[in-house]
Design a protein around this motif. Structure first.
Motif, PDB file in Angstrom:
ATOM      1  N   GLU A   3       0.831  -1.207   0.000  1.00 62.84           N
ATOM      2  CA  GLU A   3       0.000   0.000   0.000  1.00 62.84           C
ATOM      3  C   GLU A   3       0.864   1.255   0.000  1.00 62.84           C
ATOM      4  N   ALA A   4       2.014   1.202   0.650  1.00 64.66           N
ATOM      5  CA  ALA A   4       2.930   2.335   0.639  1.00 64.66           C
ATOM      6  C   ALA A   4       3.407   2.614  -0.781  1.00 64.66           C
ATOM      7  N   PHE A   5       3.745   1.550  -1.525  1.00 68.42           N
ATOM      8  CA  PHE A   5       4.151   1.712  -2.923  1.00 68.42           C
ATOM      9  C   PHE A   5       3.006   2.291  -3.747  1.00 68.42           C
ATOM     10  N   LYS A   6       1.785   1.929  -3.401  1.00 66.34           N
ATOM     11  CA  LYS A   6       0.626   2.478  -4.115  1.00 66.34           C
ATOM     12  C   LYS A   6       0.535   3.990  -3.921  1.00 66.34           C
ATOM     13  N   TYR A   7       0.871   4.468  -2.748  1.00 65.98           N
ATOM     14  CA  TYR A   7       0.834   5.908  -2.486  1.00 65.98           C
ATOM     15  C   TYR A   7       1.986   6.638  -3.163  1.00 65.98           C
ATOM     16  N   GLY A   8       3.168   6.029  -3.176  1.00 63.38           N
ATOM     17  CA  GLY A   8       4.362   6.733  -3.626  1.00 63.38           C
ATOM     18  C   GLY A   8       4.706   6.572  -5.084  1.00 63.38           C
ATOM     19  N   GLY A   9       4.265   5.479  -5.708  1.00 61.02           N
ATOM     20  CA  GLY A   9       4.715   5.188  -7.063  1.00 61.02           C
ATOM     21  C   GLY A   9       5.908   4.245  -7.036  1.00 61.02           C
ATOM     22  N   MET A  10       6.134   3.528  -8.136  1.00 65.88           N
ATOM     23  CA  MET A  10       7.107   2.439  -8.145  1.00 65.88           C
ATOM     24  C   MET A  10       8.545   2.922  -7.944  1.00 65.88           C
ATOM     25  N   THR A 228       8.514  -7.047  -0.616  1.00 67.90           N
ATOM     26  CA  THR A 228       7.073  -7.187  -0.388  1.00 67.90           C
ATOM     27  C   THR A 228       6.311  -6.040  -1.039  1.00 67.90           C
ATOM     28  N   GLY A 229       6.786  -4.820  -0.850  1.00 65.28           N
ATOM     29  CA  GLY A 229       6.113  -3.667  -1.438  1.00 65.28           C
ATOM     30  C   GLY A 229       6.173  -3.670  -2.945  1.00 65.28           C
ATOM     31  N   PHE A 230       7.349  -3.959  -3.481  1.00 60.49           N
ATOM     32  CA  PHE A 230       7.534  -3.915  -4.936  1.00 60.49           C
ATOM     33  C   PHE A 230       6.656  -4.940  -5.639  1.00 60.49           C
ATOM     34  N   PHE A 231       6.779  -6.197  -5.219  1.00 61.61           N
ATOM     35  CA  PHE A 231       6.019  -7.251  -5.900  1.00 61.61           C
ATOM     36  C   PHE A 231       4.527  -7.164  -5.588  1.00 61.61           C
ATOM     37  N   GLY A 232       4.184  -6.728  -4.382  1.00 65.11           N
ATOM     38  CA  GLY A 232       2.767  -6.581  -4.053  1.00 65.11           C
ATOM     39  C   GLY A 232       2.097  -5.528  -4.914  1.00 65.11           C
ATOM     40  N   TYR A 233       2.745  -4.375  -5.069  1.00 71.40           N
ATOM     41  CA  TYR A 233       2.165  -3.306  -5.895  1.00 71.40           C
ATOM     42  C   TYR A 233       2.214  -3.664  -7.368  1.00 71.40           C
ATOM     43  N   TRP A 234       3.288  -4.326  -7.788  1.00 78.65           N
ATOM     44  CA  TRP A 234       3.389  -4.749  -9.186  1.00 78.65           C
ATOM     45  C   TRP A 234       2.279  -5.736  -9.536  1.00 78.65           C
ATOM     46  N   GLY A 235       1.989  -6.648  -8.627  1.00 80.63           N
ATOM     47  CA  GLY A 235       0.996  -7.669  -8.919  1.00 80.63           C
ATOM     48  C   GLY A 235      -0.436  -7.179  -8.815  1.00 80.63           C
ATOM     49  N   TRP A 236      -0.763  -6.396  -7.787  1.00 80.40           N
ATOM     50  CA  TRP A 236      -2.164  -6.042  -7.546  1.00 80.40           C
ATOM     51  C   TRP A 236      -2.469  -4.558  -7.732  1.00 80.40           C
ATOM     52  N   GLY A 237      -1.457  -3.764  -7.999  1.00 82.34           N
ATOM     53  CA  GLY A 237      -1.662  -2.379  -8.406  1.00 82.34           C
ATOM     54  C   GLY A 237      -2.498  -1.554  -7.444  1.00 82.34           C
TER      55      GLY A 237
END
Length: 384
Positions: A3-10, A228-237
């Motif tokens: 979720e943090a990656f979702k807020y900040g961008g990849m 965890t952040g990278f792959f989680g955001y990459w997979g589920w956006g």
């Protein structure tokens, strides 16, 4: 962290994770270095974080500030207490969310869909049993097993996220300033381990190796959190939600893993619970020192009260992401940046006056400024 990656961008989130990891390693080293200098001044072999804060101010160069040494100690202990109490609340919410999702899938004919708050209240009973364990030595082996299961869950999550992953071009490299500060708040919260630094150093056979331990430990934490952040955001956006295990398919292996994860998180909850309770019990325990048996009963009574307080907090704030942003932006900024820089400045000030260590004071001012920026920016991002 997804979720943090979702807020900040990849891209911004990866760069931010590296920066936060390096800064936390630096400030942990600052804290340990200050403690080791104070050992020589006070001729003691160990100090807690609060002890170090009090001693640095009480023996510092400013005589007018010395009388506030107890005040700073109480402030630091209060911040640590509130930060880890919030952490316990987040653990409780994650456990309840996981059990709710798995139970409703495994028992579809049960026909009763209880609210998340109800599950939070239900799991209070098993948490109460494990939180009544008073000896740290009984909890430590469980913590090792919990960490192993957590690593397995991270690897499993990465595997399933890769099956959902699309092109990285669909994930924006950066979003907004407020989103960046939200990311930093969660990242600080996820990587922070300041309450463990001095206890580890105090119990090492070779304390002079503690900085090597800090850097290795932070490298492991950085990799786990960032992957965890990278792959989680990459997979589920943009559909990311907490906890990340909610995204796993309802198959046999993921279901077993989620039940095991809930059990291991309960054990970790008890370990986190131990730290803030000891802070409170240090003061209130003195009023019940009427014999060994009575003291133990009073301690269990207050443990129950404290757990019920955490449960009420979880019921009132059942969304962990905003709580993580608040804890990371405010309490971690103070506990991990502002207090350590203040302590080191006071410890080395006499050397600074002799012109031997000027750059350290400049560095501490910079660290303090970074902590204030994280705090102000994170708090502002919660209200826009």
């Amino acid at each position: 962290m997804h979720e943090a990656f979702k807020y900040g961008g990849m891209v911004a989130s990866v760069v931010g994770s590296v920066a936060v990891g390096l800064l936390l390693s630096l400030t942990m080293s600052i804290l340990v270095r200050s403690a080791q200098k104070m050992y020589q001044v006070l001729r003691v072999s160990r100090l807690s974080y609060a002890d170090l804060c009090e001693a640095a101010i009480a023996t510092g160069p400013y005589k007018n500030l010395r009388r506030f040494s107890k005040t700073f100690r109480y402030m630091l202990e209060c911040f640590i207490f509130l930060q880890i109490t919030g952490t316990c609340s987040i653990y409780q919410i994650i456990i309840a969310s996981t059990i709710k999702m798995v139970t409703e899938h495994v028992c579809p004919n049960f026909n009763v869909h209880l609210s998340l708050r109800t599950y939070i209240f239900i799991i209070t009973i098993p948490l109460l049993v494990i939180c009544l364990i008073r000896k740290w030595k009984y909890l430590a082996p469980i913590s090792i097993v919990a960490d192993l299961f957590l690593a397995i869950c991270i690897i499993t999550t990465m595997f399933y996220s890769m099956s959902e992953a699309r092109s990285l071009k669909q994930r924006p490299p950066w979003k907004s300033v407020s989103g960046t500060f939200k990311f930093l708040g969660i990242c600080l919260y996820s990587m922070d381990g300041f309450t463990l630094v001095l206890p580890i150093e105090n119990n090492m056979k070779s304390p002079h190796h503690v900085r090597f331990v800090i850097h290795c430990g932070m490298a492991i934490v950085f990799l786990a959190v960032t992957l965890t952040g990278f792959f989680g955001y990459w997979g589920w956006g943009e559909n990311c939600t907490s906890p990340i295990t909610l995204h796993l398919p309802m198959e046999t292996i993921p279901i077993i893993l989620q039940f095991l994860l809930s059990a291991m998180l309960a054990a970790t909850f008890a370990i986190q619970f131990w730290v803030p309770f000891r802070i409170v019990w240090r003061y209130i325990g003195k009023t019940h020192d009427y014999g060994f048996g009575k003291r133990n009963r009073w301690e269990r009574f207050y443990r129950v009260l404290y757990l019920l307080f955490i449960t009420c907090l979880s019921i009132v704030f059942p969304k962990p992401e905003n709580l993580m942003i608040f804890l990371g932006s405010f309490f971690v900024s103070f506990n991990s940046f502002i207090f350590p820089s203040l302590i080191e400045t006071l410890v080395v000030w006499r050397q600074y006056r002799q012109g031997q260590i000027r750059w350290a004071v400049v560095k501490d001012c910079g660290v303090c400024a970074v902590g204030l920026a994280f705090c102000i920016g994170g708090m502002y991002s919660l209200y826009i």
